[in-house]
Design a protein around this motif. Structure first.
Motif, short mmCIF file in Angstrom:
data_model
loop_
_atom_site.label_atom_id
_atom_site.label_comp_id
_atom_site.label_asym_id
_atom_site.label_seq_id
_atom_site.Cartn_x
_atom_site.Cartn_y
_atom_site.Cartn_z
N PHE A 99 46.18 -19.83 -28.37
CA PHE A 99 46.56 -20.19 -26.99
C PHE A 99 45.53 -19.69 -25.99
O PHE A 99 45.30 -20.30 -24.94
CB PHE A 99 47.98 -19.66 -26.64
CG PHE A 99 48.02 -18.25 -26.15
CD1 PHE A 99 48.21 -17.21 -27.03
CD2 PHE A 99 47.86 -17.97 -24.80
CE1 PHE A 99 48.25 -15.90 -26.59
CE2 PHE A 99 47.91 -16.66 -24.34
CZ PHE A 99 48.09 -15.63 -25.24
N GLN A 100 44.83 -18.55 -26.36
CA GLN A 100 43.79 -18.03 -25.45
C GLN A 100 42.64 -19.04 -25.34
O GLN A 100 42.11 -19.28 -24.25
CB GLN A 100 43.24 -16.70 -25.97
CG GLN A 100 44.17 -15.52 -25.73
CD GLN A 100 43.61 -14.26 -26.34
OE1 GLN A 100 43.87 -13.97 -27.50
NE2 GLN A 100 42.82 -13.53 -25.58
N PHE A 125 42.88 -22.21 -25.86
CA PHE A 125 43.36 -23.38 -25.13
C PHE A 125 43.35 -23.13 -23.62
O PHE A 125 42.87 -23.96 -22.83
CB PHE A 125 44.79 -23.73 -25.60
CG PHE A 125 45.39 -24.88 -24.86
CD1 PHE A 125 44.99 -26.18 -25.11
CD2 PHE A 125 46.36 -24.66 -23.89
CE1 PHE A 125 45.53 -27.24 -24.41
CE2 PHE A 125 46.91 -25.72 -23.19
CZ PHE A 125 46.49 -27.01 -23.44
N SER A 154 42.79 -15.03 -19.64
CA SER A 154 42.76 -15.24 -21.09
C SER A 154 41.73 -14.35 -21.78
O SER A 154 41.82 -14.09 -22.98
CB SER A 154 42.49 -16.71 -21.40
OG SER A 154 41.16 -17.03 -21.03
N PRO A 160 52.55 -14.83 -23.88
CA PRO A 160 51.95 -15.96 -23.15
C PRO A 160 52.82 -16.47 -22.01
O PRO A 160 52.33 -17.13 -21.09
CB PRO A 160 51.80 -17.03 -24.24
CG PRO A 160 51.70 -16.27 -25.51
CD PRO A 160 52.60 -15.07 -25.33
#
Lengths: 240, 121
Positions: B6-7, B9, B49, B68
């Motif tokens: 997710f970081q 992204f 991030s 997140p």
């Protein structure tokens, strides 16, 4: 353009109108037939029906519909720019009886008031508005008392006359829609003397009112919030 | 701490948005007064991030189990702040637009009175 009269105090009657071609001519004729024969300006608020065409008065045409408050404020600014001593408002739908204007203006001439409101509730004669609207008026009366301690029996009345001091305040600050209550609070908080004169309102002679049930609710909500927030604002200075 | 998907992204999305904002500034499609808040909004998720551990600790402090979610919340708050700022800008424009319409109508009336012309707008 009408010729200015140098000696006597000059009054400009502002007639805001939006699609009121059927009635605005009669309003102008009534205003011009008054003993003082005040100058009249029709503020055409973006009409599409030829409002103002052929009327015997100055006609200022806003390029699009700006709202009743903006239309009235345009007339107030014209009065200030052209050096009028007093400014009065008569709605273009024919509900206001121009014959009451001398009574309103007399109080201004005598220096007994800065702003005079024509009230249909002082003597309760003539056309009385619908139940929900009267309920709204009652709510606004309470709000006015709480906001600035001012007693006005007909706070939503659009029939009024103002001297230059009050006009300067309204020329600088006047809500675009539903401006009446807001304006009274502004004037009262600025130390203007507000006086009421009983008047008889007529039913509109043509067209339909813009205030239906949802708009009436919006009117109440908008004015209530505006008054609440207005107490936090610094006092307006206006322009002289 | 290993980099989580997710970081990547968030960082990639943030950089793409930042690049778009910079290109719009370069083409003068965004006015001077408005590009700074957009740059802040677009670059902030990228910065967040990169240093995820302080945010993870803050998430735990706030009782947020899924870290997140804090990033999402921060992004949402930034967007709300931007919308609020734009509302202020639009309100100013509405006020200025109204004043211009009034001034234009008054000037037109004066010109028509002076020249005897009568037109409809």
């Amino acid at each position: 353009m009408e010729s200015p009269r140098a000696a006597s105090p000059r009054t400009l009657v502002v007639v805001p109108a939006f699609n009121e071609a059927a009635s605005v001519g009669r309003v102008v004729a009534e205003a011009r037939a008054l003993p003082q024969a005040p100058d009249v300006v029709v503020i055409d608020d973006g009409s599409s029906d030829g409002t103002g065409d052929g009327v015997p008065a100055r006609v200022v045409r806003l390029p699009f519909n700006c709202g009743i408050g903006a239309a009235v404020q345009t007339g107030i600014r014209l009065a200030l720019d052209d050096g009028y001593d007093f400014v009065a408002r008569l709605d273009g739908d024919g509900q206001h009886d121009a014959r009451v204007l001398p009574a309103l203006l007399a109080l201004l001439h005598a220096g007994q008031a800065d702003f005079v409101v024509g009230s249909r509730y002082v003597e309760r004669e003539g056309f009385q508005s619908s139940g929900p609207r009267r309920l709204g008026s009652r709510w606004f009366r309470l709000l006015l008392r709480l906001a600035c301690g001012q007693q006005v029996s007909d706070p939503t009345s659009g029939l009024w006359a103002a001297n230059r001091r009050a006009a300067a305040l309204l020329g600088a600050e006047y809500a675009s829609d539903y401006p009446e209550v807001d304006a009274l609070v502004l004037l009262a908080r600025s130390g203007c003397r507000i006086v009421e004169v009983p008047t008889v309102m007529r039913e509109r002679t043509a067209g339909t009112s813009s205030i239906n049930a949802p708009r009436a609710l919006y009117y109440m909500l908008k004015v209530t919030v505006a008054l609440g927030v207005g107490r936090l604002r610094p006092r307006a200075l206006g322009r002289s | 701490m290993a980099i989580r998907p997710f970081q990547i992204f968030v960082a990639a999305s943030s950089l793409a948005l930042t690049a778009l904002v910079l290109e719009l500034i370069r083409r003068r499609k965004i006015k001077d007064e408005l590009w700074l808040p957009w740059l802040i909004v677009s670059i902030t998720p990228f910065v967040m991030s990169l240093w995820i551990s302080p945010w993870a600790e803050l998430a735990h402090l706030l009782g947020i189990a899924y870290e997140p979610a804090l990033l999402l919340m921060a992004g949402l708050l930034l967007c709300l702040a931007l919308i609020l700022y734009l509302t202020v800008v639009v309100s100013t424009l509405m006020r200025q637009n109204l004043r211009l319409a009034q001034e234009m109508a008054l000037l037109r009336e004066r010109i028509e009175s002076a020249t005897g012309a009568r037109s409809r707008g």
